[in-house]
Design an enzyme around this catalytic site. Structure first.
Site, mmCIF file in Angstrom:
data_model
loop_
_atom_site.group_PDB
_atom_site.id
_atom_site.type_symbol
_atom_site.label_atom_id
_atom_site.label_comp_id
_atom_site.label_asym_id
_atom_site.label_seq_id
_atom_site.Cartn_x
_atom_site.Cartn_y
_atom_site.Cartn_z
ATOM 1 N N ARG A 61 44.888 46.538 24.745
ATOM 2 C CA ARG A 61 43.951 46.068 25.677
ATOM 3 C C ARG A 61 42.739 45.717 24.664
ATOM 4 O O ARG A 61 42.011 46.553 24.252
ATOM 5 C CB ARG A 61 43.412 46.915 26.813
ATOM 6 N N HIS A 89 46.078 38.371 31.271
ATOM 7 C CA HIS A 89 46.262 39.709 31.970
ATOM 8 C C HIS A 89 47.716 39.715 32.389
ATOM 9 O O HIS A 89 47.890 39.670 33.839
ATOM 10 C CB HIS A 89 45.222 40.365 32.874
ATOM 11 N N GLN A 113 49.090 42.280 35.177
ATOM 12 C CA GLN A 113 48.374 41.999 36.457
ATOM 13 C C GLN A 113 49.049 40.814 37.207
ATOM 14 O O GLN A 113 49.451 40.970 38.133
ATOM 15 C CB GLN A 113 46.803 41.666 36.248
ATOM 16 N N ASP A 161 38.321 37.993 41.792
ATOM 17 C CA ASP A 161 38.205 39.020 40.845
ATOM 18 C C ASP A 161 36.705 39.057 40.569
ATOM 19 O O ASP A 161 36.050 38.147 40.855
ATOM 20 C CB ASP A 161 39.061 38.588 39.469
ATOM 21 N N CYS A 190 42.485 42.037 41.880
ATOM 22 C CA CYS A 190 43.198 43.040 40.847
ATOM 23 C C CYS A 190 42.668 44.101 40.821
ATOM 24 O O CYS A 190 43.204 45.217 40.082
ATOM 25 C CB CYS A 190 43.303 42.273 39.439
ATOM 26 N N ARG A 222 51.575 47.434 40.078
ATOM 27 C CA ARG A 222 51.434 47.596 38.517
ATOM 28 C C ARG A 222 52.415 48.539 37.910
ATOM 29 O O ARG A 222 52.722 48.175 36.785
ATOM 30 C CB ARG A 222 49.858 48.123 38.165
#
Ligand code: CP
Ligand code: NVA
Length: 300
Positions: free
Chosen positions: A97, A124, A127, A216, A256, A284
């Protein structure tokens, strides 16, 4: 070598295979990581991504090694390429990340094992896989379904749009000018698959008739200094009961997370009966399992 840096790099068939791997019983995946490690490098905080990916590694028989970005110091303690070449000698896969997407690209360029993007400024992908699984759980076949994304055209929005278009969905972005997708970006995504994408600066117009409304945070990790200015710009893009009234009957809400109630979403919508956010977060883990298995060459 199957790197997974962004959704737009895979074909629709590959994405369907990843979803099938995510849905397969764990035993059917054959413990491809038995006796092997996976490095999980985090330059930013995480709840869902760390927990779900660590557990997915364990479910595939492997050992996750969580590493904080400052510990290895990409390009400060040593170059990204040196970190990567060394770690690839210990692990079956390297996941990271990062703030800057070019870091995962540089890792992939020199790595002897697959590299996975666990969130960058560009995308992402883990996600997005969980997002399409969640929409499929709720709606069944996704082709020709309509998903609206309201707010900042960011990493989550981009990956969601790529995955949705690959699977034949129609994506409607509702984003303010300056935080929206460029015309070139819309054309790139539109060309990815059977679905389509369009954009409006009017959030009511974007959600009109949508079966799914997704949002988001307005302020992503690393943008904290811009928060006050962003709250000003995004004010009318909050997903609340009034905005959802423009969507299809029975439309569902997705986020998310982390979610900021009172900013991008009202508490009533986030915690209400139309919200799939918790289910989405739980998805996830199978999503990470499917992606890791795919990168390791498992097929069902
Ligand atoms: N959605 C998501 O990636 O959450 P975390 O930042 O907690 O991992
Ligand atoms: N867009 C957000 C997603 C967090 C999971 C960020 O990058 O901070």
């Amino acid at each position: 070598m199957t790197h997974f840096l962004h959704v737009g790099q895979v074909s629709a068939n590959d994405l369907i295979e990843i979803i099938a791997l995510a849905a397969a019983p764990i035993e059917a995946l054959g413990r491809p990581l038995a006796g092997r490690g996976v490095a999980l490098i985090f330059e930013k905080p995480s709840n869902r991504t760390r927990q779900s990916t660590e557990m997915a590694v364990v479910q595939l028989g492997g050992h996750p090694v969580y590493t904080r970005g400052e510990e290895i110091g990409f390009d400060t303690r040593e170059p990204v390429e040196d970190v990567t070449r060394i770690m690839a000698g210990y692990h079956a896969l390297l996941a990271a990340r990062v703030f800057d997407h070019s870091i995962v690209e540089r890792m992939a360029a020199v790595s002897a094992v697959p590299v996975l993007n666990m969130l960058s400024d560009r995308g992402h992908p883990l996600q997005a896989v969980a997002d399409v699984i969640t929409m499929h759980d709720h709606l069944g076949a996704l082709a020709d379904r309509v998903v609206a994304y309201v707010g900042d055209y960011n990493n989550v929005a981009r990956s969601l749009a790529e995955a949705a278009v690959l699977l034949g969905m129609h994506v409607r972005l509702g984003c303010p000018e300056g935080h929206d997708a460029t015309t070139a970006e819309l054309s790139r995504i539109d060309a990815l698959g059977a679905g389509t994408i369009c954009q409006s600066s009017d959030p009511g117009h974007a959600v009109s008739g949508a079966q799914v409304v997704h949002t988001d945070t307005w302020t992503s990790m690393g943008q904290e200094r811009e928060k006050a200015e962003r709250v000003e710009v995004f004010g009318r893009y909050q997903v609340n009961e009034a905005l959802l009234s423009y969507a299809a009957d029975n439309a569902v809400f997705m986020h998310c997370m982390p979610a900021y109630r009172g900013l991008e979403v009202s508490a009533g919508v986030m915690d209400g009966p139309r919200s799939l956010a918790i289910q989405q977060g739980h998805n996830r883990m199978p999503a990470a399992r499917g992606v890791l298995a795919f990168q390791l060459g498992v097929r069902v």
